[in-house]
Design a protein around this motif. Structure first.
Motif, PDB file in Angstrom:
ATOM      1  N   ASN A   1       0.820  -1.204   0.000  1.00 20.12           N
ATOM      2  CA  ASN A   1       0.000   0.000   0.000  1.00 20.12           C
ATOM      3  C   ASN A   1       0.864   1.268   0.000  1.00 20.12           C
ATOM      4  OD1 ASN A   1      -2.288   1.673   0.255  1.00 20.12           O
ATOM      5  ND2 ASN A   1      -2.218   1.554   2.469  1.00 20.12           N
ATOM      6  N   VAL A   2       1.866   1.327   0.861  1.00 18.02           N
ATOM      7  CA  VAL A   2       2.690   2.541   0.910  1.00 18.02           C
ATOM      8  C   VAL A   2       3.617   2.639  -0.308  1.00 18.02           C
ATOM      9  CG1 VAL A   2       2.540   2.935   3.397  1.00 18.02           C
ATOM     10  CG2 VAL A   2       4.357   1.485   2.517  1.00 18.02           C
ATOM     11  N   TYR A   3       4.075   1.495  -0.810  1.00 17.55           N
ATOM     12  CA  TYR A   3       4.865   1.550  -2.044  1.00 17.55           C
ATOM     13  C   TYR A   3       3.980   2.025  -3.203  1.00 17.55           C
ATOM     14  CZ  TYR A   3       9.289  -0.452  -0.476  1.00 17.55           C
ATOM     15  OH  TYR A   3      10.496  -0.649   0.128  1.00 17.55           O
ATOM     16  N   GLN A   4       2.724   1.587  -3.226  1.00 19.92           N
ATOM     17  CA  GLN A   4       1.800   2.036  -4.274  1.00 19.92           C
ATOM     18  C   GLN A   4       1.574   3.531  -4.177  1.00 19.92           C
ATOM     19  OE1 GLN A   4       0.507   0.127  -6.875  1.00 19.92           O
ATOM     20  NE2 GLN A   4       0.022   2.177  -7.615  1.00 19.92           N
ATOM     21  N   ARG A   5       1.497   4.044  -2.971  1.00 16.05           N
ATOM     22  CA  ARG A   5       1.341   5.498  -2.787  1.00 16.05           C
ATOM     23  C   ARG A   5       2.510   6.221  -3.446  1.00 16.05           C
ATOM     24  NH1 ARG A   5      -0.603   9.815   0.048  1.00 16.05           N
ATOM     25  NH2 ARG A   5       0.927  11.209   0.998  1.00 16.05           N
ATOM     26  N   ARG A   6       3.717   5.699  -3.245  1.00 20.84           N
ATOM     27  CA  ARG A   6       4.885   6.325  -3.876  1.00 20.84           C
ATOM     28  C   ARG A   6       4.763   6.239  -5.394  1.00 20.84           C
ATOM     29  NH1 ARG A   6      11.150   4.530  -3.039  1.00 20.84           N
ATOM     30  NH2 ARG A   6      10.398   2.617  -3.966  1.00 20.84           N
ATOM     31  N   LEU A   7       4.367   5.077  -5.899  1.00 19.45           N
ATOM     32  CA  LEU A   7       4.225   4.924  -7.344  1.00 19.45           C
ATOM     33  C   LEU A   7       3.185   5.889  -7.908  1.00 19.45           C
ATOM     34  CD1 LEU A   7       4.320   1.024  -7.675  1.00 19.45           C
ATOM     35  CD2 LEU A   7       6.128   2.639  -8.298  1.00 19.45           C
ATOM     36  N   ASP A   8       2.134   6.132  -7.154  1.00 17.96           N
ATOM     37  CA  ASP A   8       1.089   7.052  -7.604  1.00 17.96           C
ATOM     38  C   ASP A   8       1.555   8.508  -7.609  1.00 17.96           C
ATOM     39  OD1 ASP A   8      -0.560   4.859  -7.873  1.00 17.96           O
ATOM     40  OD2 ASP A   8      -1.667   5.218  -6.008  1.00 17.96           O
ATOM     41  N   LEU A   9       2.473   8.866  -6.732  1.00 15.17           N
ATOM     42  CA  LEU A   9       2.974  10.240  -6.680  1.00 15.17           C
ATOM     43  C   LEU A   9       3.951  10.551  -7.818  1.00 15.17           C
ATOM     44  CD1 LEU A   9       3.681  10.661  -2.853  1.00 15.17           C
ATOM     45  CD2 LEU A   9       1.953  11.867  -4.191  1.00 15.17           C
ATOM     46  N   ILE A  10       4.640   9.548  -8.292  1.00  9.23           N
ATOM     47  CA  ILE A  10       5.720   9.771  -9.264  1.00  9.23           C
ATOM     48  C   ILE A  10       5.238  10.415 -10.565  1.00  9.23           C
ATOM     49  CG2 ILE A  10       7.436   8.588 -10.705  1.00  9.23           C
ATOM     50  CD1 ILE A  10       7.963   6.804  -8.222  1.00  9.23           C
ATOM     51  N   PRO A  11       4.138   9.957 -11.189  1.00 11.46           N
ATOM     52  CA  PRO A  11       3.725  10.632 -12.439  1.00 11.46           C
ATOM     53  C   PRO A  11       3.462  12.127 -12.247  1.00 11.46           C
ATOM     54  CG  PRO A  11       2.551   8.566 -12.195  1.00 11.46           C
ATOM     55  CD  PRO A  11       3.291   8.792 -10.911  1.00 11.46           C
ATOM     56  N   ASN A  12       2.842  12.501 -11.127  1.00 11.90           N
ATOM     57  CA  ASN A  12       2.603  13.928 -10.864  1.00 11.90           C
ATOM     58  C   ASN A  12       3.915  14.676 -10.700  1.00 11.90           C
ATOM     59  OD1 ASN A  12      -0.164  13.520 -10.904  1.00 11.90           O
ATOM     60  ND2 ASN A  12      -0.256  13.104  -8.716  1.00 11.90           N
ATOM     61  N   LEU A  13       4.857  14.055 -10.002  1.00 12.70           N
ATOM     62  CA  LEU A  13       6.162  14.680  -9.807  1.00 12.70           C
ATOM     63  C   LEU A  13       6.874  14.854 -11.146  1.00 12.70           C
ATOM     64  CD1 LEU A  13       8.131  15.598  -7.527  1.00 12.70           C
ATOM     65  CD2 LEU A  13       9.129  13.325  -7.660  1.00 12.70           C
TER      66      LEU A  13
ATOM     67  N   ALA B   1       8.154   1.826 -13.911  1.00 10.72           N
ATOM     68  CA  ALA B   1       7.541   0.743 -14.689  1.00 10.72           C
ATOM     69  C   ALA B   1       8.064  -0.620 -14.227  1.00 10.72           C
ATOM     70  CB  ALA B   1       7.809   0.945 -16.173  1.00 10.72           C
ATOM     71  N   ASN B   2       9.369  -0.705 -13.995  1.00  7.70           N
ATOM     72  CA  ASN B   2       9.955  -1.967 -13.515  1.00  7.70           C
ATOM     73  C   ASN B   2       9.427  -2.333 -12.136  1.00  7.70           C
ATOM     74  OD1 ASN B   2      11.461  -2.216 -15.844  1.00  7.70           O
ATOM     75  ND2 ASN B   2      13.309  -1.342 -14.943  1.00  7.70           N
ATOM     76  N   ALA B   3       9.282  -1.344 -11.278  1.00 13.09           N
ATOM     77  CA  ALA B   3       8.810  -1.596  -9.915  1.00 13.09           C
ATOM     78  C   ALA B   3       7.372  -2.102  -9.915  1.00 13.09           C
ATOM     79  CB  ALA B   3       8.940  -0.343  -9.060  1.00 13.09           C
ATOM     80  N   THR B   4       6.558  -1.618 -10.853  1.00 18.40           N
ATOM     81  CA  THR B   4       5.163  -2.065 -10.889  1.00 18.40           C
ATOM     82  C   THR B   4       5.031  -3.486 -11.415  1.00 18.40           C
ATOM     83  OG1 THR B   4       4.796  -1.114 -13.089  1.00 18.40           O
ATOM     84  CG2 THR B   4       4.237   0.267 -11.194  1.00 18.40           C
ATOM     85  N   GLN B   5       6.034  -3.971 -12.124  1.00 19.99           N
ATOM     86  CA  GLN B   5       5.961  -5.315 -12.692  1.00 19.99           C
ATOM     87  C   GLN B   5       6.344  -6.409 -11.698  1.00 19.99           C
ATOM     88  OE1 GLN B   5       8.341  -5.205 -16.243  1.00 19.99           O
ATOM     89  NE2 GLN B   5       6.898  -3.892 -17.328  1.00 19.99           N
ATOM     90  N   VAL B   6       7.020  -6.068 -10.645  1.00 18.72           N
ATOM     91  CA  VAL B   6       7.451  -7.071  -9.671  1.00 18.72           C
ATOM     92  C   VAL B   6       6.317  -7.308  -8.676  1.00 18.72           C
ATOM     93  CG1 VAL B   6       9.120  -7.642  -7.881  1.00 18.72           C
ATOM     94  CG2 VAL B   6       9.863  -6.416  -9.921  1.00 18.72           C
TER      95      VAL B   6
ATOM     96  N   ALA C   1      14.080 -10.304  -2.606  1.00 15.35           N
ATOM     97  CA  ALA C   1      15.257  -9.671  -3.207  1.00 15.35           C
ATOM     98  C   ALA C   1      14.881  -8.982  -4.520  1.00 15.35           C
ATOM     99  CB  ALA C   1      16.359 -10.702  -3.438  1.00 15.35           C
ATOM    100  N   LYS C   2      14.049  -9.641  -5.352  1.00 15.07           N
ATOM    101  CA  LYS C   2      13.616  -9.027  -6.611  1.00 15.07           C
ATOM    102  C   LYS C   2      12.793  -7.774  -6.339  1.00 15.07           C
ATOM    103  CE  LYS C   2      11.798 -11.466  -9.859  1.00 15.07           C
ATOM    104  NZ  LYS C   2      10.973 -12.460 -10.576  1.00 15.07           N
ATOM    105  N   PHE C   3      11.906  -7.852  -5.357  1.00 17.97           N
ATOM    106  CA  PHE C   3      11.073  -6.698  -5.014  1.00 17.97           C
ATOM    107  C   PHE C   3      11.945  -5.551  -4.519  1.00 17.97           C
ATOM    108  CE2 PHE C   3       8.472  -4.157  -2.128  1.00 17.97           C
ATOM    109  CZ  PHE C   3       7.355  -3.914  -2.911  1.00 17.97           C
ATOM    110  N   GLN C   4      12.856  -5.853  -3.609  1.00 16.49           N
ATOM    111  CA  GLN C   4      13.730  -4.821  -3.057  1.00 16.49           C
ATOM    112  C   GLN C   4      14.630  -4.224  -4.124  1.00 16.49           C
ATOM    113  OE1 GLN C   4      14.738  -7.028   0.940  1.00 16.49           O
ATOM    114  NE2 GLN C   4      15.537  -4.958   0.989  1.00 16.49           N
TER     115      GLN C   4
END
Length: 196
Positions: A45-57, A80-85, A98-101
């Protein structure tokens, strides 16, 4: 007759004790595994929050004249890579973690480079939208650290429980296996060098 009642009573007591050991252990393992899965959901959930902020940034930064496209491209690709893991919370193996991190670490590195480059653009640093997004991103990074710690605490409780006696005998039978922790990033054990 009395001897028979004592034998039946003893057998019932033994059966009850065995039932409590087996059923109680199983129920506790299920409860602790669900807590690990819930902890993982919070981390996502918190990683998704970061992913959601990035396009606006990125869109806010794009507005700055002559901004390095390679930096923006690196952030977009890392996102994009982070969303695929995807990690299955039922099978939190060290390899999956390890792949996620690694994917999240690449995104953190790209964001770090973006923030360093931003320092060269005073008009961007004065942009209210950018400042708000930057503050939200910093808050999200703090949330990520907190949720990762909570997750590791939950995993520690689960892993400890299934390794204790008699659960250690039953965990494999019931299909409960140790879960992986979040580990420190490579190189985190070394203090960064500061030069003036």
């Amino acid at each position: 007759m009395r001897k028979t009642l004592i034998i039946i009573g003893s057998i019932l007591v033994v059966v009850f004790i065995l039932y409590r050991v087996f059923a109680g252990s199983y129920n506790n393992m299920v409860e602790k595994e669900v807590m690990v899965e819930n902890g993982w959901a919070q981390v996502e959930n918190v990683y998704q929050r970061r992913l959601d902020l990035i396009p606006n940034l990125v869109n806010t930064v794009k507005g700055a004249a002559d901004f390095e496209k390679s930096t923006l491209t690196a952030v977009i690709e890392a996102r994009a890579n982070a969303t695929q893991v995807k990690v299955d919370p039922k099978n939190l193996s060290p390899e999956q973690m390890a792949k996620f991190q690694q994917a999240q670490g690449e995104l953190s590195t790209a964001l770090g480079r973006l923030m360093v480059v931003v320092e060269q653009y005073p008009q961007l640093k004065a942009n209210q939208n950018f400042l708000e997004l930057q503050a939200q991103l910093e808050g999200t990074e703090n949330r990520i650290a907190v949720e990762r710690q909570k997750f590791n605490d939950t995993v520690q409780g689960y892993n400890s429980y299934i390794r204790k006696f008699p659960q250690v005998l039953l965990a494999g039978i019931y299909g409960f296996h140790p879960k992986a922790f979040f580990a420190a990033e490579k190189g985190a054990e070394k203090a960064p060098s500061v030069q003036f």
